[in-house]
Structures are given as structure tokens and as C-alpha cells.
Design a protein around this motif. Structure first.
Motif, PDB file in Angstrom:
ATOM      1  N   ILE A 176      70.912  12.046  24.065  1.00 53.58           N
ATOM      2  CA  ILE A 176      71.997  12.613  24.866  1.00 53.58           C
ATOM      3  C   ILE A 176      71.476  13.832  25.618  1.00 53.58           C
ATOM      4  O   ILE A 176      70.758  14.658  25.046  1.00 53.58           O
ATOM      5  CB  ILE A 176      73.178  13.045  23.967  1.00 53.58           C
ATOM      6  CG1 ILE A 176      73.780  11.831  23.249  1.00 53.58           C
ATOM      7  CG2 ILE A 176      74.251  13.781  24.762  1.00 53.58           C
ATOM      8  CD1 ILE A 176      74.770  12.198  22.156  1.00 53.58           C
ATOM      9  N   TRP A 185      72.508  17.284  28.022  1.00 58.95           N
ATOM     10  CA  TRP A 185      73.581  18.217  28.350  1.00 58.95           C
ATOM     11  C   TRP A 185      73.164  19.083  29.524  1.00 58.95           C
ATOM     12  O   TRP A 185      72.003  19.520  29.618  1.00 58.95           O
ATOM     13  CB  TRP A 185      73.878  19.143  27.175  1.00 58.95           C
ATOM     14  CG  TRP A 185      74.923  18.668  26.220  1.00 58.95           C
ATOM     15  CD1 TRP A 185      75.444  17.416  26.118  1.00 58.95           C
ATOM     16  CD2 TRP A 185      75.553  19.456  25.198  1.00 58.95           C
ATOM     17  NE1 TRP A 185      76.370  17.365  25.101  1.00 58.95           N
ATOM     18  CE2 TRP A 185      76.457  18.597  24.517  1.00 58.95           C
ATOM     19  CE3 TRP A 185      75.448  20.779  24.793  1.00 58.95           C
ATOM     20  CZ2 TRP A 185      77.235  19.040  23.443  1.00 58.95           C
ATOM     21  CZ3 TRP A 185      76.229  21.215  23.730  1.00 58.95           C
ATOM     22  CH2 TRP A 185      77.116  20.341  23.069  1.00 58.95           C
ATOM     23  N   GLY A 197      82.650  11.007  30.013  1.00 56.42           N
ATOM     24  CA  GLY A 197      81.642  11.727  29.249  1.00 56.42           C
ATOM     25  C   GLY A 197      82.206  12.995  28.627  1.00 56.42           C
ATOM     26  O   GLY A 197      83.299  13.446  28.958  1.00 56.42           O
ATOM     27  N   PHE A 198      81.425  13.581  27.740  1.00 52.31           N
ATOM     28  CA  PHE A 198      81.848  14.777  27.016  1.00 52.31           C
ATOM     29  C   PHE A 198      81.768  16.011  27.915  1.00 52.31           C
ATOM     30  O   PHE A 198      80.912  16.119  28.794  1.00 52.31           O
ATOM     31  CB  PHE A 198      80.933  14.974  25.803  1.00 52.31           C
ATOM     32  CG  PHE A 198      81.136  16.279  25.082  1.00 52.31           C
ATOM     33  CD1 PHE A 198      82.227  16.481  24.259  1.00 52.31           C
ATOM     34  CD2 PHE A 198      80.220  17.315  25.243  1.00 52.31           C
ATOM     35  CE1 PHE A 198      82.417  17.687  23.598  1.00 52.31           C
ATOM     36  CE2 PHE A 198      80.395  18.523  24.590  1.00 52.31           C
ATOM     37  CZ  PHE A 198      81.500  18.708  23.763  1.00 52.31           C
ATOM     38  N   GLN A 258      78.038  16.432  29.408  1.00 52.22           N
ATOM     39  CA  GLN A 258      77.115  15.369  29.052  1.00 52.22           C
ATOM     40  C   GLN A 258      76.494  14.807  30.325  1.00 52.22           C
ATOM     41  O   GLN A 258      77.170  14.614  31.334  1.00 52.22           O
ATOM     42  CB  GLN A 258      77.875  14.271  28.310  1.00 52.22           C
ATOM     43  CG  GLN A 258      77.019  13.092  27.869  1.00 52.22           C
ATOM     44  CD  GLN A 258      77.859  12.028  27.166  1.00 52.22           C
ATOM     45  OE1 GLN A 258      79.045  12.242  26.900  1.00 52.22           O
ATOM     46  NE2 GLN A 258      77.261  10.891  26.877  1.00 52.22           N
ATOM     47  N   THR A 263      78.596  15.598  16.772  1.00 54.94           N
ATOM     48  CA  THR A 263      77.937  15.140  18.002  1.00 54.94           C
ATOM     49  C   THR A 263      78.257  13.680  18.281  1.00 54.94           C
ATOM     50  O   THR A 263      78.664  13.308  19.391  1.00 54.94           O
ATOM     51  CB  THR A 263      76.415  15.332  17.891  1.00 54.94           C
ATOM     52  OG1 THR A 263      76.118  16.717  17.732  1.00 54.94           O
ATOM     53  CG2 THR A 263      75.699  14.801  19.129  1.00 54.94           C
ATOM     54  N   HIS A 318      80.884  12.241  21.403  1.00 58.41           N
ATOM     55  CA  HIS A 318      80.212  11.481  22.465  1.00 58.41           C
ATOM     56  C   HIS A 318      80.550   9.989  22.386  1.00 58.41           C
ATOM     57  O   HIS A 318      80.836   9.359  23.405  1.00 58.41           O
ATOM     58  CB  HIS A 318      78.704  11.705  22.405  1.00 58.41           C
ATOM     59  CG  HIS A 318      78.278  13.074  22.840  1.00 58.41           C
ATOM     60  ND1 HIS A 318      78.274  14.151  21.993  1.00 58.41           N
ATOM     61  CD2 HIS A 318      77.877  13.550  24.042  1.00 58.41           C
ATOM     62  CE1 HIS A 318      77.886  15.231  22.648  1.00 58.41           C
ATOM     63  NE2 HIS A 318      77.632  14.895  23.897  1.00 58.41           N
TER      64      HIS A 318
END
Length: 412
Positions: free
Chosen positions: A196, A198, A219-220, A236, A356, A360
Motif C-alpha cells: 500500500i 500513502w 480509497g482510504f 492511499q 491497516t 484499506h
């Protein structure tokens, strides 16, 4: 001949502890040691200005606040309002408020950005007569398995120094020299790549009412306070993205969509970077008379805010262990330092990994598939509806898991 001449020119010194690194971990070790009456020298390769401005974590968890209070340091080093104990999850634009305070007696978490904690620790250490040396170049560690290790470095003016000590505290982060000074075969690195990416953005924009985690099909995203007039945002992104792929307009468009807030106020972006979420645990966290603290020993996904707080936990255990050795001749805590630290490290790694994957996988399902996506949604639903689930979550967020040892009296 050059090495022999260098050693002849060295300024030779001695200290009980040499602390390598002046971030939260190193400065906390130093502050606690001085509270015990143990002398130490802190070496930092960067300038004071650079260290004081590094932007990272923003919440000092309840356990760490109580630790600073037990040492009589909370009023000196913590600045910022108390965290009100509320964390907001926003799922597809729908808000869910969760109490993450952990309950119990004593003070709760504090909203204290890392750079503020570092600045206040630095000021307190220097005001107390502490020995803090910036721009220390070419730091090297020698004789770590002997009775008196030596730490060598060059000061800003080029003068070579050699400090003989009883212990070395390696607080210089994931890419520092202390962990790499351990010969191969003595440490095991357990690593995990979350797959992932960020984007993190710091902006002069209004902070949220509560720390906010947002889950959506796009997405986050997250929004955290970093002071009365600034915010840190997380988005994300593909693991290989570079900051240049995220100009301001794209950042604000994505935040408004994922946070479910079309009217989100924008502000000047002061910093942005991309990184890949990964985890690392070094086992053991000690070699001879070198003790690794914080990021030098372990890296966590940022979810749950455990990185800096885990470093503070390590620092507390190490300072108490050195105090016991110096004051009482008791080496029990030094021998068991790694074992005790790693118990909490793995607990925090598990919680960080759980959170996490949950936020996600519950959002964009393209990377995890429909099965894991639905499992993550079920975990969120349980968190929003079960008091027992909220209680367990809050204890872990606050750092007050009753299965872990709690700070004891400093016995000063």
C-alpha cells in the motif's frame, strides 16, 4: 598511518551512556537518564534546526503521557490540548464516532505533534545541563561486546572525538549507523510489505473536530490535527507514486471525495511526500552493550499512531534498566530489555496491521478481492455496534492493554 594519526588527534572523553540520535527516542532516553542522575552524551548527525522541524506523529498516547508524568516531565515536555477520546470513522460518507480513550485512571492522550515534543525535550535537556551535540559526522561504534565500548565521531569543526562508555543507546532510526554496526548473523529482521502506498500532506488548513479515518470505494483517506491552524492528511495511492503526481488540485479533489466533505476547506500545502507502508521488527533489540530504541529496532504502519509511542516505551524501559545497573548493580532489566520491548512491539504490530488491513480492505476492494473486502466491513460493523469490541480497540489505542506491563514508580 592515517588511522593512527587520527587516533592520536582524538579528543578522548568518557560517559556512562552515549545516545546516538536526537529524535523523540534519543531525547527521551537522555531526559530520563538525567532524572536518574546518569550522565550521557547525545550525538545527532543533523542540525538542531533540521531535527526540530521534522514532521511525523501527532498524538502522545495515554500510556506515554502517564510515563512522562511518573518521571515528573509531563508539564515540561508535553504541549497541546488533551485528545478528547473520540475517533471518527467515516464510511462511504457516514460518520461513526468511537471512544478510543481506553478509560482508566490518570490523564489521557495529548495532541502533541512530534516536532513540538522534540523541541520541548531539547529545551528541557539543555536547560538541565544536558550534553547534546549536533552535526556529529562519521559516527562509528567499537568494542560493543567489551566492558567499555567506544563511540567515535567528528564534530562540526572536524575535530575527531572518542567517547568511552558503559552503554550505547541506538536511537538513530531505520537508516542509522547503530543497527548496521552489529555484525551479520546476530540480529534477525522480520519484514512485511503491506503493498500500500500513502501520500501524506501537511497544510495550513483547519483541523478536524476529531481525528478522522475515511473509508470509501475511491480509497482510504485520513485527516488529523497538527495544531490550531494546520492539518495532516493521508491519501492511499499506488505504492510507486511520486509526490509530483499529486498537484494541489488533485489532492483537494481526492480529499473532498474520500472524506465525503465537498466543502472541505483547502489551504497552502507546506509539505508532501509519498511512501510505502511497511513493517520491520529487529530481534533481539540488543547486542553486547548496544541497545536499540524506537525506529532503529522496529517500523510500524502509521495506522494507530504507534511508532513514536513505541519508541517512548522503549526509552522508558532502557532508562530504568540503566538506572538499576548504576544505582543498585542489578543487571536483570538490561538482560531482559529486548524480551520486554518485543512483547509490546509485536502487540502493537498486530494492532497496527489489523487496523491497516481493515480500513484499506473495507474501501477499494480491487487490491484485496470481495471476500477480504466483506470481512473488513464486518470488522468495522462490529466496532461500531459492540461495546466489547470498542473496549478492546480503545485499550490498544491508548496503549493500556492490561496484558502488558504498566509503568512503575521511578523510585528516584
Amino acid at each position: 598511518m592515517g588511522e593512527a594519526q587520527r587516533q592520536l588527534d582524538e579528543v578522548r572523553e568518557s560517559a556512562t551512556v552515549v545516545v546516538v540520535g536526537a529524535g523523540p527516542a534519543g531525547l527521551t532516553v537522555a531526559a530520563l537518564l538525567r532524572r536518574c542522575g546518569v550522565d550521557c552524551v547525545v550525538l545527532e548527525r543533523r542540525s538542531r534546526e533540521h531535527v526540530a522541524q521534522r514532521q511525523r506523529a501527532g498524538i502522545v498516547e495515554a500510556r506515554a503521557v502517564r510515563m512522562f508524568e511518573s518521571w515528573g516531565l509531563a508539564d515540561l515536555v508535553l504541549d497541546g490540548p488533551p485528545h478528547d477520546g473520540i475517533l471518527e470513522f467515516r464510511v462511504d460518507g457516514v460518520s461513526h464516532l468511537v471512544d478510543d480513550s481506553g478509560g482508566g485512571e490518570g490523564p489521557g492522550a495529548r495532541l502533541c505533534p512530534q516536532q513540538v515534543l522534540v523541541q520541548r525535550l531539547t529545551a528541557a535537556h539543555l536547560a538541565d545541563g544536558g550534553d547534546l551535540r549536533y552535526e556529529a559526522a562519521d559516527v562509528s561504534l567499537h568494542d560493543l561486546t567489551g566492558e567499555r565500548p567506544v563511540v567515535r565521531y567528528r564534530s562540526a569543526d572536524g575535530t575527531p572525538h572518542a567517547i568511552t562508555c558503559a552503554f550505547v543507546a541506538g536511537c538513530d532510526g531505520d537508516h542509522g549507523v547503530t543497527r548496521s554496526a552489529v555484525p551479520g548473523g546476530h540480529l534477525t529482521a522480520h519484514t512485511f510489505d503491506h503493498g500500500i502506498g500513502w501520500l501524506t500532506v501537511l497544510a495550513d488548513a483547519p483541523p478536524p473536530a476529531h481525528p478522522l479515518l475515511a473509508v470509501s470505494a475511491q480509497g482510504f483517506a485520513a485527516h488529523f490535527p497538527r495544531g490550531p491552524h494546520s492539518s495532516r492528511y493521508y491519501l492511499q495511492c499506488p505504492p510507486g507514486d511520486l509526490p509530483g503526481a499529486w498537484p494541489d488540485h488533485r489532492v483537494w479533489d481526492a480529499l473532498r471525495t474520500r472524506l465525503g466533505d465537498p466543502g472541505l476547506a483547502a489551504g497552502p500545502v507546506t509539505d508532501r511526500e509519498t511512501f510505502r507502508l511497511r513493517s520491520l521488527v529487529t530481534d533481539p533489540m540488543q547486542y553486547g552493550r548496544l541497545f536499540l530504541v524506537g525506529d532503529a529496532a522496529h517500523i510500524l504502519s502509521p495506522m494507530g499512531g504507534k511508532g513514536m509511542n513505541l519508541a517512548l516505551y522503549d526509552a522508558d524501559l532502557l532508562a530504568r534498566a540503566v538506572r538499576d545497573h548504576v544505582r543498585d548493580g542489578d543487571d536483570t532489566s538490561l538482560r531482559t530489555y529486548s524480551e520486554r520491548c518485543l512483547r509490546r512491539v509485536w502487540s502493537d504490530q498486530e494492532f497496527s496491521h489489523w487496523l491497516t488491513r481493515t480500513v484499506h480492505d473495507a474501501g477499494d476492494s480491487t487490491h484485496c478481492g470481495p471476500f477480504l473486502h466483506r470481512l473488513a466491513r464486518a470488522r468495522l460493523d462490529r466496532l461500531f455496534t459492540s461495546p466489547a469490541a470498542v473496549g478492546a480497540f480503545a485499550e490498544l489505542m491508548a496503549g493500556l492493554d492490561p496484558a502488558q506491563e504498566r509503568p512503575a514508580s521511578t523510585g528516584r
